[in-house]
Structure formats: C-alpha cells, structure tokens
Design a protein around this motif. Sequence first.
Motif, PDB file in Angstrom:
ATOM      1  N   UNK A 136       0.749  -1.220  -0.071  1.00 15.50           N
ATOM      2  CA  UNK A 136      -0.167   0.037   0.162  1.00 15.50           C
ATOM      3  C   UNK A 136       0.832   1.246   0.031  1.00 15.50           C
ATOM      4  N   UNK A 137       0.590   2.242  -0.938  1.00 17.77           N
ATOM      5  CA  UNK A 137       1.533   3.313  -0.845  1.00 17.77           C
ATOM      6  C   UNK A 137       0.519   4.620  -1.084  1.00 17.77           C
ATOM      7  N   UNK A 138       0.734   5.532  -0.384  1.00 15.62           N
ATOM      8  CA  UNK A 138      -0.043   6.758  -0.145  1.00 15.62           C
ATOM      9  C   UNK A 138       0.641   8.164  -0.572  1.00 15.62           C
ATOM     10  N   UNK A 139       0.118   8.886  -1.043  1.00 15.22           N
ATOM     11  CA  UNK A 139       0.757  10.293  -1.257  1.00 15.22           C
ATOM     12  C   UNK A 139      -0.323  11.366  -0.836  1.00 15.22           C
ATOM     13  N   UNK A 140       0.362  12.004   0.345  1.00 12.39           N
ATOM     14  CA  UNK A 140      -0.696  12.806   1.124  1.00 12.39           C
ATOM     15  C   UNK A 140      -0.480  14.338   0.643  1.00 12.39           C
ATOM     16  N   UNK A 141      -1.392  15.044   1.018  1.00 13.81           N
ATOM     17  CA  UNK A 141      -1.466  16.512   0.628  1.00 13.81           C
ATOM     18  C   UNK A 141      -0.284  17.348   1.526  1.00 13.81           C
ATOM     19  N   UNK A 142       0.043  16.654   2.571  1.00  8.44           N
ATOM     20  CA  UNK A 142       1.237  17.313   3.331  1.00  8.44           C
ATOM     21  C   UNK A 142       2.515  16.946   2.534  1.00  8.44           C
ATOM     22  N   UNK A 143       2.566  16.392   1.629  1.00  7.17           N
ATOM     23  CA  UNK A 143       3.857  15.869   0.993  1.00  7.17           C
ATOM     24  C   UNK A 143       4.732  14.602   1.270  1.00  7.17           C
ATOM     25  N   UNK A 144       3.777  13.858   2.266  1.00  8.44           N
ATOM     26  CA  UNK A 144       4.479  12.484   2.403  1.00  8.44           C
ATOM     27  C   UNK A 144       4.185  11.565   1.337  1.00  8.44           C
TER      28      UNK A 144
ATOM     29  N   UNK B 271       3.845   4.233   2.936  1.00  9.83           N
ATOM     30  CA  UNK B 271       3.087   3.031   2.666  1.00  9.83           C
ATOM     31  C   UNK B 271       3.762   1.918   3.531  1.00  9.83           C
ATOM     32  N   UNK B 272       3.067   0.743   3.280  1.00  9.05           N
ATOM     33  CA  UNK B 272       3.360  -0.522   4.006  1.00  9.05           C
ATOM     34  C   UNK B 272       3.257  -1.677   3.110  1.00  9.05           C
ATOM     35  N   UNK B 273       3.927  -2.705   3.898  1.00 11.38           N
ATOM     36  CA  UNK B 273       3.888  -4.174   3.145  1.00 11.38           C
ATOM     37  C   UNK B 273       3.036  -5.087   3.925  1.00 11.38           C
TER      38      UNK B 273
ATOM     39  N   UNK C 259       7.114   2.102   5.421  1.00 12.74           N
ATOM     40  CA  UNK C 259       8.102   2.678   4.857  1.00 12.74           C
ATOM     41  C   UNK C 259       7.933   4.117   4.375  1.00 12.74           C
ATOM     42  N   UNK C 260       9.059   5.006   4.106  1.00 10.61           N
ATOM     43  CA  UNK C 260       8.655   6.056   3.533  1.00 10.61           C
ATOM     44  C   UNK C 260       9.724   6.656   2.448  1.00 10.61           C
ATOM     45  N   UNK C 261       8.961   7.174   1.431  1.00 10.09           N
ATOM     46  CA  UNK C 261       9.817   7.525   0.280  1.00 10.09           C
ATOM     47  C   UNK C 261       9.849   9.465   0.242  1.00 10.09           C
ATOM     48  N   UNK C 262       9.328   9.909   1.226  1.00  9.42           N
ATOM     49  CA  UNK C 262       9.237  11.283   1.358  1.00  9.42           C
ATOM     50  C   UNK C 262      10.432  12.009   0.716  1.00  9.42           C
ATOM     51  N   UNK C 263      11.595  11.505   1.418  1.00  9.22           N
ATOM     52  CA  UNK C 263      13.116  11.835   1.072  1.00  9.22           C
ATOM     53  C   UNK C 263      13.758  10.849   0.082  1.00  9.22           C
TER      54      UNK C 263
ATOM     55  N   UNK D   7      12.930   5.419   4.338  1.00  8.68           N
ATOM     56  CA  UNK D   7      12.938   4.959   5.556  1.00  8.68           C
ATOM     57  C   UNK D   7      12.292   3.561   5.579  1.00  8.68           C
ATOM     58  N   UNK D   8      13.125   2.452   6.101  1.00  3.22           N
ATOM     59  CA  UNK D   8      12.275   1.320   6.334  1.00  3.22           C
ATOM     60  C   UNK D   8      12.016   0.854   7.921  1.00  3.22           C
ATOM     61  N   UNK D   9      10.791   0.669   8.233  1.00  2.00           N
ATOM     62  CA  UNK D   9      10.450   0.235   9.728  1.00  2.00           C
ATOM     63  C   UNK D   9       9.712  -0.922   9.672  1.00  2.00           C
TER      64      UNK D   9
END
Length: 471
Positions: free
Chosen positions: A328-336, A339-341, A400-404, A409-411
């Motif tokens: 699942x991957x989400x693009x937010x209006x805040x700029x993030x 997502x997650x597996x 995870x995050x691909x914002x940068x 970032x993997x969690x």
Amino acid sequence: MNQMWSQSDSNSDVKIVAGSEPNIKEFSAHSSVLRSRSLYFQRALSERWKDKKHDIYIITKPNIHPNIFMLILDYIYTRKTILPESAEDSLSILIASDELELLDLIECSQKHLIKKFSSWLLSNLVMSLNVVCRHNHFHELYDHVLKFTFRNLYSLFNSSDLPLLDEVAMICLLESDELELEEIEIWNYLIKWSISKFLDDDITNWSDESVSRWSDEHFVALKETISRCIPLIRYYHIPKNYINKQIKRYKLNSNAFIKTKTPPRRRSRLMTNENKAIISSWIDKKDNDYYTCMTDPYKFKLLLRGSRDGFDVNTFHRLCDFQGPTIVIIKTVQGDLVGGYNSVNWDSFRKNIYKSQYDFNRSNVFTGDDEEILKDIFLIPYYTLKKESYFRTTLNSFIFSFTDQSNPVLSRVKAERKNVAIRNDEQRGPSFGTDLCMENSTRWTSYWGTYEHEITKSNHLIAEEFEPKYL
C-alpha cells in the motif's frame, strides 16, 4: 476402437509430403481418419484437391519437419497424448497443431510446455514471445509468457536477441496496459528495437551520436520499421518538447503521432521502478544488497487507484481483501510518500460465536403457575454470531517512507508487537498497527508504536492518491 496408422497401408488415399530440402518425407494416410480428427483436413480433403489420375489426395507441408509430422500423425490415429522430451520439439508440435487445427493437441501441448519447459521458454523469451503473439489459440501459453515478460521488461529490452523480436510481438507489448514503464522509456526502447532491425552493428554499442552519420536510407528504414508502432505510444504522457526533438532527430512525420489525451497504462503514479526494486529488496530482507530494476523478481499489480476507483473503505475491502501479500502506498497533501507491506491477507472481519442464556430472574413477563415451566425453557442456552475486527500476527510486514527519495526509511515490526502488526476491520481500510491506518475515505492516522521507526511527523494525514498492489 482407434485405427492404427501404418506407412505401408495399401488402402490409404492421402499422400502428405512434409518438410523441405534436405529433410523431406512422404506419408500415407486415410482421408476418413484425417477428416474426423481435424478441421483443417475437413476443408483440405475436398474433391478439387484430388489427383484424378491416381485417385489420391496430395498435400504438401514444407514448414512441418517430417519427425514432427510423424508424431502428429500417430496422435491423430491413436489419440495418445504426445509428450516430447525436448522443448524445441514440443514447441514445433504446438505450432503444427495450430496450423492443422488440432484443438485438443494445442491444449495439451501448451500445458506440457508450461509444466516441463517453463524455464526454457523464459530463457528464450524473444522466441517465445514471437510464437505466442503470432498464433491466436495459445491463450494459456500467451498468458504465461506475457506475465513473465512484464515482470522482466529490462531483461527483454536489453537482450542481445532484441533485433529478433517480431513486429507483431512488439505491437502486442505496446498495446498492453501491463507495460509498466514510464512512457518515455517505452518510446526509447521502441527506437532502440527499430534501429536494431536494420543496423548491422551491435545495438548495445549504438548511441544518439551515431545518428549524425546516418544516410537517407537509414532514416527511411527507421520510418518503415516503426510506422505501425508509432500510434501505440501514449504521447500525452511524454513531455511535448521531448517528442518534438525525436521527430526532428529521426526525420519522422509528426502527423503519425497521436497527441490527444490517452489513458495511462497500469503503471503506478506513486512508485518509480527504483522504489519498487527497493521495496522488493525489503520483502526479501536484502536490507543492504538491494535489487536493481534488472534483477527485481517481483511484479506488483495494481488493485485499485483512489483517484480512479474511490478512496472509501468499502471499495478497499471489495477490491483488496484476500489477495495475499500486498503493498500500500499513499501520497498525502502534506507531502508525504509513505506506505506499508502486509505479508498476509487483508480482511474485513472474522465471525465469532457467543453463547448466551436468557436471564429469567430479570424478567417480569411471566407469572403464576407457568413460571417454573417457562424458567426451564429459558435456561436453555442460545448462540449468536458476531462480526469482529481482529489482528494478524506477523514479523514480515513493514512500513516505509519515500518522502525523501535520497533517504528512504524502512520500519519493520517490533518483535514484542508482532501480535498487533496488521489490523483487519470492516470500518477501516489498511491498518499497520497504529503507525499507518486508513480511518475513513482519505483520512489516515499515524501514531508511532507498533513498528521500529517513525515514518512521518504528522499524526493526521489526508491522502491525495492511494494505491494498493498485490505481488
């Protein structure tokens, strides 16, 4: 009872000449048997084909090797399934069966190839693509080969066999929504394929600078090679100035380009191929030695797109429940871009049975002589079925995050929180513990606690786009 075929049968009334020089062989057969087994022979064995002088039907099959035709003739007479021991012979039988319209043999040959020679088919991908795209009846083999192709596009387009790819196969690929590459990449690979068809030089050494040395014949050859493919490129999704440069560079006719708005392919709007390779690496716990786009073993298929299918919880469960492991991957209006597996299934709820008993002492409904009888009746237990949300236990899920983009970032799940890693709830969408949860429609929450690292500083998120995919 099946009639046995014999080359020396004096009652035969058909002569079939199979193969070409230097491998030619004549076969004798019976028109009645051939007609009963094959739609092709029903048409071919008509009176106008008959040699009136010798009263014999004569058929030539120069494109079918004698050894292959002998196996097919044995099948026609005995109805015994042919299972050759080589991939090449199995593929030849399949192609010949299509020409002779032996539908049963087509089906069993496809299954045999997939079951026994799948690795050979995929190692010879260009040949396999050419075969399945030339023939209309190979549905099962077509799906098998195309599924692998779309998962290994870079291997195909960077293969030394690329010049051998038929135009019909290239058209087949370009027509598909499953071609999950940037449209500008697709155009560049089309140019590379087209040039490889008429340049004698090794295409791997070709560069844009070499175009400056082309003769007029080169440009004409490119135009002829690419003409039927140009309308299949979705130019609306390529920068206009880039296409204009390509038209000028290769002296192409701009009128051949369809520049009106076209729907995108089923390519992720949120995930680049590089990001996908990183996620695939995380799935296989390759936290240091990442896959590349070339070596990525997974193909993620889009289950829904929020902007296309809707953001509501019911749509998510309708399209995504019980699909196995999903991203699942989400693009937010805040700029993030987060997502997650989920390494297990999504679900809406589970059903639990509860035992209940009528509380007679709290009821003032019954009085008098019937009280004892009614009490015995209502002390009998009864059962109710209730739907409940529930958690799934797993250590393999992660967020995870691909914002940068330069610092993804993997969690992973905390070991002590593995029992609440995934929450299934019909009132919510995908929920990774408390760390990333779809509360309602575009509203998401993120409270760090179940997974190792924080992926966003925002507790409340609004999704601008949302894409679940399954592996």
